[in-house]
Design an enzyme around this catalytic site. Structure first.
Site, PDB file in Angstrom:
ATOM      1  N   THR A 182     -28.553 -31.699 -34.947  1.00 59.83           N
ATOM      2  CA  THR A 182     -29.086 -30.773 -35.961  1.00 59.83           C
ATOM      3  C   THR A 182     -28.746 -29.340 -35.546  1.00 59.83           C
ATOM      4  OG1 THR A 182     -31.175 -30.415 -34.833  1.00 59.83           O
ATOM      5  CG2 THR A 182     -31.059 -32.338 -36.312  1.00 59.83           C
ATOM      6  N   ASN A 205     -36.486 -53.990 -43.594  1.00 61.87           N
ATOM      7  CA  ASN A 205     -36.878 -53.448 -44.908  1.00 61.87           C
ATOM      8  C   ASN A 205     -36.096 -54.120 -46.037  1.00 61.87           C
ATOM      9  OD1 ASN A 205     -35.419 -51.815 -43.091  1.00 61.87           O
ATOM     10  ND2 ASN A 205     -36.611 -50.019 -43.621  1.00 61.87           N
ATOM     11  N   CYS A 206     -34.828 -54.445 -45.731  1.00 68.65           N
ATOM     12  CA  CYS A 206     -33.972 -55.008 -46.783  1.00 68.65           C
ATOM     13  C   CYS A 206     -34.461 -56.387 -47.231  1.00 68.65           C
ATOM     14  CB  CYS A 206     -32.530 -55.107 -46.297  1.00 68.65           C
ATOM     15  SG  CYS A 206     -31.944 -53.551 -45.601  1.00 68.65           S
ATOM     16  N   ALA A 216     -30.538 -36.055 -35.618  1.00 65.61           N
ATOM     17  CA  ALA A 216     -31.175 -36.698 -36.777  1.00 65.61           C
ATOM     18  C   ALA A 216     -30.205 -37.718 -37.358  1.00 65.61           C
ATOM     19  CB  ALA A 216     -31.572 -35.666 -37.814  1.00 65.61           C
ATOM     20  N   THR A 247     -31.828 -48.755 -33.274  1.00 66.28           N
ATOM     21  CA  THR A 247     -30.431 -48.864 -32.809  1.00 66.28           C
ATOM     22  C   THR A 247     -30.132 -47.806 -31.771  1.00 66.28           C
ATOM     23  OG1 THR A 247     -29.739 -49.666 -34.954  1.00 66.28           O
ATOM     24  CG2 THR A 247     -28.016 -48.757 -33.574  1.00 66.28           C
TER      25      THR A 247
HETATM   26  P1  FAD Z   1     -36.360 -46.364 -41.770  1.00 69.71           P
HETATM   27  O1  FAD Z   1     -35.714 -47.658 -41.463  1.00 69.71           O
HETATM   28  O2  FAD Z   1     -37.073 -46.232 -43.054  1.00 69.71           O
HETATM   29  O3  FAD Z   1     -37.360 -46.039 -40.580  1.00 69.71           O
HETATM   30  C1  FAD Z   1     -38.105 -44.870 -40.569  1.00 69.71           C
HETATM   31  C2  FAD Z   1     -39.364 -45.080 -39.759  1.00 69.71           C
HETATM   32  O4  FAD Z   1     -39.836 -43.824 -39.336  1.00 69.71           O
HETATM   33  C3  FAD Z   1     -40.491 -45.715 -40.554  1.00 69.71           C
HETATM   34  O5  FAD Z   1     -41.017 -46.839 -39.890  1.00 69.71           O
HETATM   35  C4  FAD Z   1     -41.543 -44.613 -40.639  1.00 69.71           C
HETATM   36  O6  FAD Z   1     -42.850 -45.110 -40.602  1.00 69.71           O
HETATM   37  C5  FAD Z   1     -41.245 -43.813 -39.388  1.00 69.71           C
HETATM   38  N1  FAD Z   1     -41.678 -42.415 -39.462  1.00 69.71           N
HETATM   39  C6  FAD Z   1     -41.410 -41.501 -40.431  1.00 69.71           C
HETATM   40  N2  FAD Z   1     -41.943 -40.309 -40.119  1.00 69.71           N
HETATM   41  C7  FAD Z   1     -42.560 -40.462 -38.920  1.00 69.71           C
HETATM   42  C8  FAD Z   1     -43.297 -39.592 -38.080  1.00 69.71           C
HETATM   43  N3  FAD Z   1     -43.492 -38.312 -38.407  1.00 69.71           N
HETATM   44  N4  FAD Z   1     -43.792 -40.076 -36.936  1.00 69.71           N
HETATM   45  C9  FAD Z   1     -43.586 -41.378 -36.585  1.00 69.71           C
HETATM   46  N5  FAD Z   1     -42.908 -42.242 -37.348  1.00 69.71           N
HETATM   47  C10 FAD Z   1     -42.398 -41.796 -38.502  1.00 69.71           C
HETATM   48  N6  FAD Z   1     -30.066 -50.803 -47.221  1.00 69.71           N
HETATM   49  C11 FAD Z   1     -28.946 -51.541 -47.252  1.00 69.71           C
HETATM   50  O7  FAD Z   1     -27.919 -51.099 -46.735  1.00 69.71           O
HETATM   51  N7  FAD Z   1     -28.927 -52.773 -47.856  1.00 69.71           N
HETATM   52  C12 FAD Z   1     -30.038 -53.305 -48.429  1.00 69.71           C
HETATM   53  O8  FAD Z   1     -30.003 -54.421 -48.950  1.00 69.71           O
HETATM   54  C13 FAD Z   1     -31.225 -52.543 -48.429  1.00 69.71           C
HETATM   55  N8  FAD Z   1     -32.348 -53.019 -49.018  1.00 69.71           N
HETATM   56  C14 FAD Z   1     -33.485 -52.280 -48.945  1.00 69.71           C
HETATM   57  C15 FAD Z   1     -34.641 -52.797 -49.530  1.00 69.71           C
HETATM   58  C16 FAD Z   1     -35.824 -52.075 -49.472  1.00 69.71           C
HETATM   59  C17 FAD Z   1     -37.058 -52.618 -50.124  1.00 69.71           C
HETATM   60  C18 FAD Z   1     -35.859 -50.830 -48.780  1.00 69.71           C
HETATM   61  C19 FAD Z   1     -37.139 -50.052 -48.698  1.00 69.71           C
HETATM   62  C20 FAD Z   1     -34.721 -50.312 -48.216  1.00 69.71           C
HETATM   63  C21 FAD Z   1     -33.515 -51.025 -48.293  1.00 69.71           C
HETATM   64  N9  FAD Z   1     -32.347 -50.537 -47.736  1.00 69.71           N
HETATM   65  C22 FAD Z   1     -31.200 -51.276 -47.794  1.00 69.71           C
HETATM   66  C23 FAD Z   1     -32.307 -49.208 -47.115  1.00 69.71           C
HETATM   67  C24 FAD Z   1     -32.421 -49.287 -45.596  1.00 69.71           C
HETATM   68  O9  FAD Z   1     -33.546 -50.036 -45.277  1.00 69.71           O
HETATM   69  C25 FAD Z   1     -32.510 -47.863 -45.061  1.00 69.71           C
HETATM   70  O10 FAD Z   1     -31.337 -47.186 -45.391  1.00 69.71           O
HETATM   71  C26 FAD Z   1     -32.687 -47.834 -43.549  1.00 69.71           C
HETATM   72  O11 FAD Z   1     -33.818 -48.543 -43.162  1.00 69.71           O
HETATM   73  C27 FAD Z   1     -32.805 -46.381 -43.091  1.00 69.71           C
HETATM   74  O12 FAD Z   1     -33.067 -46.334 -41.716  1.00 69.71           O
HETATM   75  P2  FAD Z   1     -33.871 -45.113 -41.077  1.00 69.71           P
HETATM   76  O13 FAD Z   1     -33.920 -45.371 -39.623  1.00 69.71           O
HETATM   77  O14 FAD Z   1     -33.290 -43.851 -41.554  1.00 69.71           O
HETATM   78  O15 FAD Z   1     -35.307 -45.182 -41.720  1.00 69.71           O
END
Ligand code: FAD
Length: 559
Positions: free
Chosen positions: A277, A44-45, A284, A17
């Protein structure tokens, strides 16, 4: 002027996003997204539903490819590239190519961390035995599907009865597997107040899920050809040919910690309202950060997709010099399993207690999701929390088979707009017979709470039933009373009440109940105007049953 170079670590909910918003705001920025996984922007959801074969085609989980990012947004995406260090002085990150094993440095002007949160995998004995899975990525879900395809398991244990655990339970049942859910708390869905979780417990058990509540898992053993034995701290053992661990997630903060960025008390990266941060060039977002809950005023970890997406946008705006601010979170969430929807927003009673808030009141109600005369009406069990001193809406929880998310969404927005129960009473919402009622459940919740605020109705809490000396009056019809009632209650049906006032004591407070609270409210109004001291047991016998069923009592005694 040289182009601004923005590096984004993590290319899923928050990171993707942020990247695309950045591009919309700054056509000249150089944007590089690095993700250690094989995919970016995946759903992921949707993973539990892919395991359950509700979603058949894995490709449907992949919302955007690196190719699409390049073509449509001129954003470079490198998958299987892990950022292993942040070198703040040089303003570079060290990136490891996970295919070749080589490392190189990439320069940034602005760095955005969106690394998410990792499923907790405790160091229990036997944790690495085959057949024990967590679920975060597409390959994780593929592994579980492959295990099911090759082993044809008949039994599974899901450890953890929260959102993901229960979604997994449903999907495994969908695959014909007998599921036991082991949850350490004395209720499923620990974010809910226990009496609201009770409806979910009953529903799950009615669908054949074996719930083991109030027991922590202590480890795993091999059970020969039968798969695994899952042991609990109380010494019980459960056979399972497949185990899914869903006991929560931990923010991925190692990179930030190693770089000396500030980490908050809850263990997430600390950021300001623009997602900056403690280093002004590093931002972050998402599951890795802790943010203020504006209802409880406490920092919280809220691993949900909505906040991650909004934060990605805020960070992009801020990087481009806009004054956008993240308002905070309120924990709006929804989960569905076996046709039941559970949703909540804002504070729960337990979180208010934890935050030391005493100035609040709660009301229960059990309205139909649409008018009762139109076929298919379903009950919604609702709880509304509000500030006693001024009626500010603090939180709501709802459970039912239809119309649940819509009501919680309305209340969620009301909370964000700092609405009071009087606003809910007055809310003008959609109505036609198949959608709601001329008085919507949200209006009802507001009306009941407003009655309390205006002093038209005093409430009594079912929690105080055991210690009260009040006279208990049940105003339901005789047949309802005979089918089950509160111990010690006297039955005078509402229709007979005016004629039988002489049977009621004037020296004691009278606590009135009916089935859901409405007839008791009418009774309270009659009695109050005849000079009785009277209170309504909120939510009626239905709420009593949620609090005091044999199973609920057993679990509450264990608490
Ligand atoms: P993420 O989407 O997890 O993305 C993080 C990415 O960073 C990953 O691909 C990881 O590989 C990468 N990464 C991490 N460290 C490094 C590094 N050092 N170098 C390079 N890449 C790295 N939320 C809801 O609101 N409703 C739902 O129904 C829901 N269902 C879910 C079901 C499941 C099974 C899961 C696992 C999660 C669910 N969630 C749900 C939660 C939602 O998916 C997360 O809150 C959201 O994806 C968080 O976004 P993010 O960008 O913080 O992290």
């Amino acid at each position: 002027m040289s182009k601004k170079r923005v590096i984004i670590v993590g290319g899923v909910a928050g990171g993707a996003t942020c990247a695309t918003r950045l591009r919309r705001l700054d056509e000249s920025a150089e944007i590089l997204v690095l993700d250690r996984g094989p995919y970016v922007s995946f759903a992921n959801c949707g993973l539990p539903y892919y395991v359950g074969e509700v979603i058949q085609d894995e490709a449907r989980l992949l919302l955007a490819t690196p190719e699409l990012f390049r073509k449509r947004f001129n954003i470079e995406v490198r998958t299987r590239h892990e950022v292993v260090a942040i070198n703040r002085k040089e303003r570079t990150v060290t990136v490891k190519n996970l295919e070749s094993g080589t490392e190189n440095a990439e320069r940034y002007d602005e760095l955005v961390l969106s690394p998410g949160a990792a499923p907790i995998r405790p160091t229990w004995p036997g944790i690495n035995l085959p057949g024990i899975f967590t679920l975060r990525t597409v390959p994780d879900s593929r592994d579980i599907r492959n295990w099911i395809a090759s082993r044809n398991p008949r039994t599974a244990v899901v450890v953890g009865g929260g959102f993901i655990g229960l979604e997994m339970a449903e999907n495994l049942v969908h695959r014909g597997i007998a599921v036991t859910v082991i949850e350490m708390a004395n209720q499923v869905m620990p974010l809910l107040d226990p009496e609201m979780a009770e409806y979910a417990r009953r529903h799950l058990e009615s669908r054949g899920v074996n719930l083991v509540l109030g027991q922590g898992v202590s480890g795993f053993e091999s059970n020969g050809d039968e798969g695994l034995l899952v042991r609990t701290q109380s010494g019980e053992a459960f056979e399972a040919e497949l185990v899914v661990l869903s006991i929560g997630v931990r923010p991925e903060t190692q990179l930030a910690r190693d770089a000396g960025l500030e980490i908050g008390d809850r263990g997430g990266i600390r950021v300001d309202e623009q997602m900056r941060t403690s280093d002004s060039s590093i931002w972050a977002i998402g599951d890795a950060v802790e943010v203020k809950n504006w209802v409880t005023d406490q920092f919280e970890l809220i691993p949900l997709a909505g906040p991650a997406n909004r934060q990605g946008r805020v960070a992009a705006d801020a990087i481009c010099g806009r004054d956008t601010r993240f308002r905070g979170v309120q924990g709006t969430a929804v989960c569905g399993f076996f046709g039941l929807t559970v949703a909540l927003t804002g504070a729960a009673e337990k979180s208010l207690h934890r935050a030391g808030v005493r100035d609040f009141e709660s009301v229960y109600l059990h309205p139909n999701h649409h008018v009762g005369y139109y076929p298919g009406a379903q009950t919604i069990h609702m709880k509304l929390l509000f500030r006693r001193s001024d009626g500010l809406v603090l939180g709501a929880q709802a459970v039912g088979e239809a119309g649940v998310a819509r009501r919680i969404d309305v209340i969620a927005q009301a909370i964000q707009m700092k609405a009071t129960v009087f606003d809910l009473e007055e809310a003008e919402l959609c109505y036609a017979p198949q959608y709601g009622g001329a008085k919507d459940p949200v209006n009802f919740a507001g009306m009941i709470a407003s009655n309390v605020m205006r002093g038209d109705m005093e409430l009594a809490s079912w929690n105080n039933l055991d210690s009260t000396t009040a006279f208990l009056l049940d105003v339901r019809e005789v047949h309802e009373f005979r089918a089950g009632t509160v111990e010690g209650a006297v039955n005078i049906p509402l229709g007979e009440l005016r004629a039988r006032l002489g049977e009621l004591p004037r020296s004691r407070e009278i606590w009135v109940n009916c089935q859901v609270g409405q007839r008791a409210y009418y009774a309270c109004r009659i009695l109050a105007q005849h000079g009785f001291r009277v209170r309504n047991l909120s939510g009626g016998y239905r709420t009593y049953r949620a609090l005091y069923s044999d199973e609920a009592r057993e679990l509450s005694n264990a608490r």
